[in-house]
Design a protein around this motif. Structure first.
Motif, mmCIF file in Angstrom:
data_model
loop_
_atom_site.group_PDB
_atom_site.id
_atom_site.type_symbol
_atom_site.label_atom_id
_atom_site.label_comp_id
_atom_site.label_asym_id
_atom_site.label_seq_id
_atom_site.Cartn_x
_atom_site.Cartn_y
_atom_site.Cartn_z
ATOM 1 N N ALA A 1 0.924 -1.158 -0.031
ATOM 2 C CA ALA A 1 -0.022 0.101 0.010
ATOM 3 C C ALA A 1 0.786 1.253 -0.063
ATOM 4 O O ALA A 1 0.439 2.155 -0.740
ATOM 5 C CB ALA A 1 -0.975 -0.031 1.061
ATOM 6 N N VAL A 2 2.087 1.288 0.643
ATOM 7 C CA VAL A 2 2.929 2.429 0.476
ATOM 8 C C VAL A 2 3.734 2.307 -0.407
ATOM 9 O O VAL A 2 3.877 3.269 -1.130
ATOM 10 C CB VAL A 2 3.760 2.393 2.000
ATOM 11 N N LEU B 1 -4.319 2.599 -2.912
ATOM 12 C CA LEU B 1 -5.446 2.226 -2.304
ATOM 13 C C LEU B 1 -6.093 3.537 -2.036
ATOM 14 O O LEU B 1 -5.537 4.440 -1.491
ATOM 15 C CB LEU B 1 -5.093 1.558 -1.010
ATOM 16 N N PRO B 2 -7.449 3.966 -2.537
ATOM 17 C CA PRO B 2 -8.062 4.934 -2.168
ATOM 18 C C PRO B 2 -8.494 4.862 -0.683
ATOM 19 O O PRO B 2 -8.620 3.935 0.000
ATOM 20 C CB PRO B 2 -9.370 4.999 -3.395
ATOM 21 N N ASP B 3 -8.925 6.046 -0.282
ATOM 22 C CA ASP B 3 -9.182 6.153 1.205
ATOM 23 C C ASP B 3 -10.490 5.260 1.312
ATOM 24 O O ASP B 3 -11.386 5.093 0.466
ATOM 25 C CB ASP B 3 -9.732 7.761 1.479
ATOM 26 N N GLY B 4 -10.416 4.315 2.215
ATOM 27 C CA GLY B 4 -11.467 3.360 2.610
ATOM 28 C C GLY B 4 -11.324 2.114 1.827
ATOM 29 O O GLY B 4 -11.987 1.136 2.073
ATOM 30 N N GLY B 5 -10.153 2.065 0.814
ATOM 31 C CA GLY B 5 -10.076 0.980 0.246
ATOM 32 C C GLY B 5 -9.324 -0.398 0.928
ATOM 33 O O GLY B 5 -8.623 0.245 1.985
ATOM 34 N N CYS B 6 -9.707 -1.443 0.711
ATOM 35 C CA CYS B 6 -9.227 -2.730 1.276
ATOM 36 C C CYS B 6 -8.306 -3.623 0.732
ATOM 37 O O CYS B 6 -8.588 -3.905 -0.582
ATOM 38 C CB CYS B 6 -10.277 -3.312 1.922
ATOM 39 N N ARG C 1 -7.267 -1.683 5.627
ATOM 40 C CA ARG C 1 -8.012 -0.776 4.963
ATOM 41 C C ARG C 1 -7.122 0.553 5.137
ATOM 42 O O ARG C 1 -6.496 0.880 6.269
ATOM 43 C CB ARG C 1 -9.358 -0.480 5.685
ATOM 44 N N ARG C 2 -7.384 1.581 3.920
ATOM 45 C CA ARG C 2 -6.653 2.678 3.939
ATOM 46 C C ARG C 2 -7.533 3.652 4.843
ATOM 47 O O ARG C 2 -8.677 3.627 4.460
ATOM 48 C CB ARG C 2 -6.608 3.219 2.348
ATOM 49 N N ASP C 3 -6.988 4.591 5.669
ATOM 50 C CA ASP C 3 -7.869 5.300 6.631
ATOM 51 C C ASP C 3 -6.999 6.656 6.507
ATOM 52 O O ASP C 3 -5.979 6.909 7.250
ATOM 53 C CB ASP C 3 -7.965 4.477 8.015
ATOM 54 N N GLY C 4 -7.199 7.488 5.512
ATOM 55 C CA GLY C 4 -6.574 8.923 5.437
ATOM 56 C C GLY C 4 -5.146 8.458 5.018
ATOM 57 O O GLY C 4 -4.857 7.542 3.948
#
Ligand SMILES: Nc1ncnc2c1ncn2[C@@H]1O[C@H](COP(=O)(O)OP(=O)(O)OP(=O)(O)O)[C@@H](O)[C@H]1O
Ligand SMILES: [Mg+2]
Length: 401
Positions: free
Chosen positions: A157-158, A173-178, A195-198
């Motif tokens: 993700a990073v 990953l968009p915000d909220g994407g898992c 999940r991406r959170d901010g």
């Protein structure tokens, strides 16, 4: 030299080490390899040997070596080596100590500003306490601990964007994407959903896995299949080899041959193996190998599916499934994931290093921090034997202690 962070992924088969230096991740080579065999052996003077030196000794004197100290750590507090009793935490400490010493010498003798160790998500308090004890014995103080699949998720993700290197396997990953992680290493299998959170990530549901499934088990299946075929061809040639260094060496050579053949079958469709005592080679096809490991791999998919369901998601709710661990390179793994989840998984160029890189990227104190998120809460990541936590933006998920 500037401040640096050290991450060690102590694996069942291999230990990988990486450093974060001035915002860049630098893999560490030990004895010309990024993958230090995790084996430990004791020499005649009682000194513990690690890495290739331990592997070489163990080939001739199995009683002086522990090939898989991570499994030994889980199995109990002590082992017998060369007739002496050795604490399993000391075996692990020997590996960690070597990894840290090699990294320190690359960093001009400076101590790392932070040490991160990874562990199977399924480990409970007892195993984590043993790992901490080994780290303390190795002079690493109190390291930050990160569950392996979570580190792998952070890696994807990073991505290497944080370190300036291009990595096509990174997912935006968009915000909220898992993202779900399937991590099949040498001795353990781990799953998790994040999940991406901010600017940060949170763990969703509980990580899952099987602490006794890995490439070692696939090797055992391969060996059993080969034995059946060899006995079929000539039972006398397979007859239990006599004791002694030569016979022990022959067994170690056969295991090495099987592991190499398994790796070849991830790239090619057939492989020929030499079996000690047999004049002609044995041909094994990818289909044949797939047939004997299919049951294990299908069970691993069931575990992943359960982890995703436990996160309150179905396959359509995932941005992707990401692979980690050397054994995820078995082609059947990607096929099964595509069948179950409707899309091929993400694969890093070096899935064996995804965990150690992600461990560094998850650093909140190190130089490769993915964001300026708040400091972690004390123990935000749920482990087995604990109730799952609600996903909470405050749960800066990679950090557990
Ligand atoms: N190309 C390949 N195809 C199939 N298996 C492979 C391949 N390359 C490596 N492996 C297997 O991957 C395993 C090692 O992977 P890895 O280094 O990720 O595990 P580990 O970190 O030592 O173990 P664990 O994470 O389970 O404690 C070995 O079983 C090895 O045989
Ligand atoms: Mg591993």
């Amino acid at each position: 030299m500037g401040q640096w962070a050290l991450a060690i992924d102590f694996g069942t088969s291999f230990t990988t080490v990486a450093m974060s230096v001035d915002g860049r991740i630098v893999p560490l080579e030990i004895a010309n390899s990024r993958y230090l065999p995790s084996a430990v052996a004791m020499d005649a003077e009682g000194t513990l040997l690690t890495g290739p030196e331990a592997v070489q000794r163990g080939r001739h004197e199995p009683a002086s070596a522990v090939r898989l100290p991570k499994r030994a750590l889980v199995a109990g507090p002590k082992v017998r080596l060369n007739g002496r009793t050795v604490a399993t935490t000391d075996l692990v400490a020997a590996v960690l100590e070597r990894a840290a010493a090699e990294a320190r010498s690359v960093q001009g003798g400076d101590e790392p500003g932070e040490v991160v160790l990874t562990h199977p998500a399924a480990w409970g308090d007892q195993e984590l306490a043993a790992l901490r004890k080994a780290a303390a014995t190795a002079g690493l103080g109190t390291p930050r601990l990160v569950a392996e699949p979570i580190a792998a998720a952070v890696h994807y993700a990073v991505g290497c964007t944080a370190t300036g290197c291009a990595d096509a396997s990174r997912i935006d990953l968009p915000d909220g994407g898992c993202l779900a992680v399937y991590d099949l290493g040498g001795g353990t299998f781990d799953t998790a959903v994040v999940r991406r959170d901010g600017a940060g990530f949170v763990l969703v549901g509980e990580p899952g896995g099987d602490a006794s499934l890995g490439g070692e088990d696939l090797d055992e299946r391969f060996l059993e299949m080969l034995e059946a075929r060899a006995v079929d061809r000539d039972p006398a040639a397979w007859a239990e080899p006599a004791a002694g260094p030569a016979a022990q060496h022959a067994r170690a050579v056969l295991r090495r041959e099987v592991v190499d053949a398994k790796h070849v079958l991830s790239r090619l469709y057939t492989v020929d193996l030499a079996v000690p005592g047999y004049p002609a080679t044995f041909r094994v096809t990818r289909d044949e190998f797939t047939g004997i490991v299919d049951g294990d791999l299908r069970r691993s998919l069931d575990t992943l599916t359960a982890t995703v369901a436990g996160a309150g998601l179905d396959p359509a709710g995932l941005a992707a499934v990401a692979l980690a661990g050397g054994s995820s390179q078995v082609p059947r793994v990607a096929e099964l994931i595509a069948e179950h989840f409707g899309a091929l998984p993400l694969t890093a160029p070096d899935p064996k290093s995804a965990v150690v890189h992600g461990a560094l990227l998850s650093s909140t104190a190190g130089t490769a921090a993915p964001s300026a998120d708040p400091a972690p809460s004390a123990d935000p990541v749920p482990r087995r034997r604990r109730p799952p936590l609600d996903p909470d933006p405050e749960d800066w998920m990679p950090d557990i202690s």
